[in-house]
Design a protein around this motif. Structure first.
Motif, PDB file in Angstrom:
ATOM      1  N   GLN A 103       0.813  -1.209   0.000  1.00 37.24           N
ATOM      2  CA  GLN A 103       0.000   0.000   0.000  1.00 37.24           C
ATOM      3  C   GLN A 103       0.852   1.267   0.000  1.00 37.24           C
ATOM      4  O   GLN A 103       0.391   2.326  -0.418  1.00 37.24           O
ATOM      5  CB  GLN A 103      -0.943   0.003   1.215  1.00 37.24           C
ATOM      6  N   ASP A 104       2.070   1.176   0.487  1.00 36.32           N
ATOM      7  CA  ASP A 104       2.952   2.337   0.565  1.00 36.32           C
ATOM      8  C   ASP A 104       4.385   1.840   0.397  1.00 36.32           C
ATOM      9  O   ASP A 104       4.816   0.933   1.115  1.00 36.32           O
ATOM     10  CB  ASP A 104       2.767   3.042   1.912  1.00 36.32           C
ATOM     11  N   LEU A 105       5.109   2.423  -0.544  1.00 36.16           N
ATOM     12  CA  LEU A 105       6.464   1.976  -0.873  1.00 36.16           C
ATOM     13  C   LEU A 105       7.439   3.135  -0.697  1.00 36.16           C
ATOM     14  O   LEU A 105       7.192   4.234  -1.179  1.00 36.16           O
ATOM     15  CB  LEU A 105       6.513   1.482  -2.326  1.00 36.16           C
ATOM     16  N   ARG A 106       8.551   2.863  -0.003  1.00 34.83           N
ATOM     17  CA  ARG A 106       9.531   3.908   0.199  1.00 34.83           C
ATOM     18  C   ARG A 106      10.896   3.464  -0.327  1.00 34.83           C
ATOM     19  O   ARG A 106      11.460   2.467   0.156  1.00 34.83           O
ATOM     20  CB  ARG A 106       9.633   4.267   1.692  1.00 34.83           C
ATOM     21  N   VAL A 107      11.395   4.170  -1.320  1.00 35.21           N
ATOM     22  CA  VAL A 107      12.757   3.950  -1.793  1.00 35.21           C
ATOM     23  C   VAL A 107      13.715   4.478  -0.730  1.00 35.21           C
ATOM     24  O   VAL A 107      13.590   5.624  -0.290  1.00 35.21           O
ATOM     25  CB  VAL A 107      12.983   4.678  -3.133  1.00 35.21           C
ATOM     26  N   ASP A 108      14.646   3.646  -0.320  1.00 34.27           N
ATOM     27  CA  ASP A 108      15.510   3.996   0.807  1.00 34.27           C
ATOM     28  C   ASP A 108      16.933   4.296   0.338  1.00 34.27           C
ATOM     29  O   ASP A 108      17.579   3.474  -0.308  1.00 34.27           O
ATOM     30  CB  ASP A 108      15.526   2.841   1.813  1.00 34.27           C
ATOM     31  N   LEU A 109      17.393   5.504   0.673  1.00 31.00           N
ATOM     32  CA  LEU A 109      18.786   5.872   0.453  1.00 31.00           C
ATOM     33  C   LEU A 109      19.498   6.130   1.781  1.00 31.00           C
ATOM     34  O   LEU A 109      20.596   6.656   1.801  1.00 31.00           O
ATOM     35  CB  LEU A 109      18.870   7.123  -0.424  1.00 31.00           C
ATOM     36  N   GLU A 110      18.848   5.721   2.880  1.00 25.26           N
ATOM     37  CA  GLU A 110      19.433   5.960   4.201  1.00 25.26           C
ATOM     38  C   GLU A 110      20.004   4.668   4.765  1.00 25.26           C
ATOM     39  O   GLU A 110      20.758   3.981   4.083  1.00 25.26           O
ATOM     40  CB  GLU A 110      18.389   6.596   5.129  1.00 25.26           C
ATOM     41  N   ASP A 111      19.613   4.280   5.971  1.00 23.74           N
ATOM     42  CA  ASP A 111      20.270   3.151   6.638  1.00 23.74           C
ATOM     43  C   ASP A 111      20.163   1.844   5.861  1.00 23.74           C
ATOM     44  O   ASP A 111      21.089   1.030   5.877  1.00 23.74           O
ATOM     45  CB  ASP A 111      19.694   2.963   8.037  1.00 23.74           C
ATOM     46  N   GLY A 112      19.025   1.603   5.207  1.00 16.50           N
ATOM     47  CA  GLY A 112      18.860   0.371   4.449  1.00 16.50           C
ATOM     48  C   GLY A 112      19.702   0.326   3.190  1.00 16.50           C
ATOM     49  O   GLY A 112      19.843  -0.738   2.569  1.00 16.50           O
ATOM     50  N   TYR A 113      20.249   1.472   2.805  1.00 20.97           N
ATOM     51  CA  TYR A 113      21.077   1.586   1.594  1.00 20.97           C
ATOM     52  C   TYR A 113      22.544   1.758   1.952  1.00 20.97           C
ATOM     53  O   TYR A 113      23.419   1.143   1.349  1.00 20.97           O
ATOM     54  CB  TYR A 113      20.584   2.776   0.778  1.00 20.97           C
ATOM     55  N   GLY A 114      22.828   2.607   2.938  1.00 26.06           N
ATOM     56  CA  GLY A 114      24.188   2.778   3.415  1.00 26.06           C
ATOM     57  C   GLY A 114      24.961   3.838   2.675  1.00 26.06           C
ATOM     58  O   GLY A 114      24.428   4.635   1.900  1.00 26.06           O
ATOM     59  N   LEU A 115      26.272   3.852   2.924  1.00 26.08           N
ATOM     60  CA  LEU A 115      27.183   4.819   2.300  1.00 26.08           C
ATOM     61  C   LEU A 115      27.863   4.171   1.101  1.00 26.08           C
ATOM     62  O   LEU A 115      28.470   3.107   1.221  1.00 26.08           O
ATOM     63  CB  LEU A 115      28.234   5.285   3.310  1.00 26.08           C
ATOM     64  N   ARG A 116      27.761   4.843  -0.051  1.00 26.39           N
ATOM     65  CA  ARG A 116      28.350   4.311  -1.277  1.00 26.39           C
ATOM     66  C   ARG A 116      29.042   5.463  -2.019  1.00 26.39           C
ATOM     67  O   ARG A 116      28.793   6.636  -1.717  1.00 26.39           O
ATOM     68  CB  ARG A 116      27.285   3.662  -2.160  1.00 26.39           C
ATOM     69  N   PRO A 117      29.877   5.163  -2.980  1.00 27.35           N
ATOM     70  CA  PRO A 117      30.515   6.235  -3.750  1.00 27.35           C
ATOM     71  C   PRO A 117      29.470   7.169  -4.356  1.00 27.35           C
ATOM     72  O   PRO A 117      28.360   6.733  -4.709  1.00 27.35           O
ATOM     73  CB  PRO A 117      31.293   5.476  -4.826  1.00 27.35           C
ATOM     74  N   ASP A 118      29.816   8.429  -4.506  1.00 23.32           N
ATOM     75  CA  ASP A 118      28.854   9.420  -4.988  1.00 23.32           C
ATOM     76  C   ASP A 118      28.279   9.053  -6.344  1.00 23.32           C
ATOM     77  O   ASP A 118      27.067   9.212  -6.579  1.00 23.32           O
ATOM     78  CB  ASP A 118      29.520  10.799  -5.066  1.00 23.32           C
ATOM     79  N   ASP A 119      29.097   8.577  -7.262  1.00 23.14           N
ATOM     80  CA  ASP A 119      28.573   8.259  -8.585  1.00 23.14           C
ATOM     81  C   ASP A 119      27.587   7.097  -8.533  1.00 23.14           C
ATOM     82  O   ASP A 119      26.625   7.048  -9.313  1.00 23.14           O
ATOM     83  CB  ASP A 119      29.710   7.957  -9.559  1.00 23.14           C
ATOM     84  N   VAL A 120      27.798   6.176  -7.593  1.00 23.11           N
ATOM     85  CA  VAL A 120      26.881   5.044  -7.444  1.00 23.11           C
ATOM     86  C   VAL A 120      25.541   5.516  -6.896  1.00 23.11           C
ATOM     87  O   VAL A 120      24.480   5.155  -7.420  1.00 23.11           O
ATOM     88  CB  VAL A 120      27.496   3.971  -6.529  1.00 23.11           C
TER      89      VAL A 120
END
Length: 444
Positions: A103-120
């Protein structure tokens, strides 16, 4: 005859006109929007156009394997074992997974995604937005969706705002984003975080030609809990419909209090204190409150070598226990992190709504007709609570118009008694949009 003339009463109470206006502005009540039962978080690099049907298919496969019949599912989730109830819950779960698994979807760029190179991260933010547009074009986007960027912490502030910019720019494309967009701001510790983030959103909206985007605040620091009244006031001051939700961050908040990993859970007393404070601060404002997640995931041998059906059922049972406890506390939304949790989520929601539904219909019909039956005399506040139960059952498709009419009720009456500003309930076959918030049209 009264002692005080009307003009004297009017003069003595004139100072309350401003109070009345302020209270009406800050506590407008239920918006009428259907609150989702969950928010599913997905790391940005895993976002693909068919993620919703894929999650639904995976959840359906787990249900068919480890909860194939009503009795088995009831035992796995700690649900009502009575055959009629168990059959209704099982049927609802199968239908929800087929029709509206998420019913509700959240794209995660925070803790569930972590720290990655800027271009990635740049590429993942853009690809996730493009996948959401493709999902919308295919009719496979949930009624509500959005992004959780990184927080405004100094170490990740610039990175988070850049990703927000890239995501929204790609989501707009050549026209406008799909309706139902919200943004979740994590790790808020001060009302000024909220105000500054809203300023950034406002500038992006102006440059991209967007209507105001709904904003959720993630409450996961002790400072945020202590500042909740001011946080909500600041959010409401941003304008109608800007602040739409408060979501607890179970694990960050628990860790900040020094609670050991073994005891971190949404039913820990410390976390329940936080969610109770969130409910208190948001009461009557139209701002939704959401519980946290369960990190015990229902994975079997197909995902993790050595896992078994017992592991799936154990995870279902724990998740269902947390969902059931949250519903009993008046928290009707939580987080889901894995397709298998859709089974225990939808099954437990159905069980909570079916429990006492017949009694709720009878009592609400009596209340609507201003009559009393039995030993219970329901006041207007109880009438609202009864109507809320019935409205959520309508939202879920567990109740239809014929059964409502058989009880002597109709949607308009239930909506009025429940304090909703409008009716937008439908059965899942024609599910109403979760129209708070909605970028591309005016917010409520």
């Amino acid at each position: 005859m009264p002692t005080l003339p009307p003009d004297v009463v009017a003069r003595l109470t004139a100072a309350l006109d401003l109070v009345d206006a302020d209270l009406a502005a800050r506590h407008p009540g239920d918006t009428g929007a259907r609150q989702p039962v969950h928010t599913c978080y997905l790391p940005a690099d895993q976002m693909v156009p068919d993620v919703v049907p894929a999650w639904g298919a995976r959840a359906s496969a787990l249900l068919a394997t480890y909860g194939a019949d009503p009795a088995t599912l009831a035992a796995a989730t700690g649900g009502d074992p009575r055959p009629q109830v168990a059959a209704a819950v099982h049927a609802h779960t199968r239908r929800a997974l087929a029709v509206e698994p998420i019913q509700d979807l959240r794209v995660d760029l925070e803790d569930g995604y972590g720290l990655r190179p800027d271009d990635v991260e740049d590429a993942d933010a853009v690809r996730a937005a493009e996948a959401l547009r493709a999902a919308s074009a295919a009719g496979a986007l949930p009624a509500r969706y959005g992004l959780r960027p990184k927080s405004l912490d100094p170490l990740v502030r610039v990175r988070g705002l850049r990703s927000l910019d890239l995501f929204l720019t790609a989501l707009v494309g050549d026209d406008s984003p799909p309706p139902g967009l919200v943004v979740t701001l994590p790790k808020v510790s001060d009302p000024r975080h909220l105000r500054v983030f809203a300023d950034v959103l406002g500038e992006l909206e102006r440059r991209l030609g967007l209507d105001p985007i709904g904003l959720e605040v993630q409450v996961e620091t002790p400072a945020a809990v202590l500042a909740l009244p001011e946080l909500v006031r600041s959010g409401l001051d941003l304008g109608p419909g800007r602040l739409v939700g408060l979501h607890v961050g179970t694990y960050d908040y628990s860790a900040a209090l020094g609670i050991t990993a073994a005891h971190q859970a949404s039913d820990h007393p410390a976390v329940e204190f936080a969610t109770t404070m969130m409910q208190l601060a948001a009461a009557g404002t139209g701002v939704d409150v959401a519980d946290g997640s369960s990190n015990l995931l229902p994975v079997d041998g197909d995902e993790r070598p050595g896992a078994s059906g017992d592991d799936v059922r154990r995870a279902w049972h724990r998740h269902a226990e947390l969902v059931r406890r949250a519903w009993h506390r008046g928290l009707y939304q939580g987080w889901d992190l894995h397709p298998g949790q859709l089974v225990s989520r939808h099954a437990t929601v159905a069980g909570c709504l079916l429990a006492g539904l017949d009694e709720a219909l009878t009592r609400l019909a009596d209340h609507a007709a201003a009559r009393q039956s039995g030993a219970v005399a329901d006041e207007p506040a109880t009438g609202r609570a009864l109507a809320g139960h019935v409205l959520r059952a309508l939202d879920a498709g567990l109740l239809d118009d014929p059964r409502l009419a058989a009880a002597g009720l109709d949607r308009a009456t239930v909506t009025r008694l429940g304090g909703r500003r409008k009716s937008n309930t439908t059965t899942p076959a024609g599910q109403a949009s979760l129209d708070k918030p909605n970028s591309g049209s005016s917010l409520h």
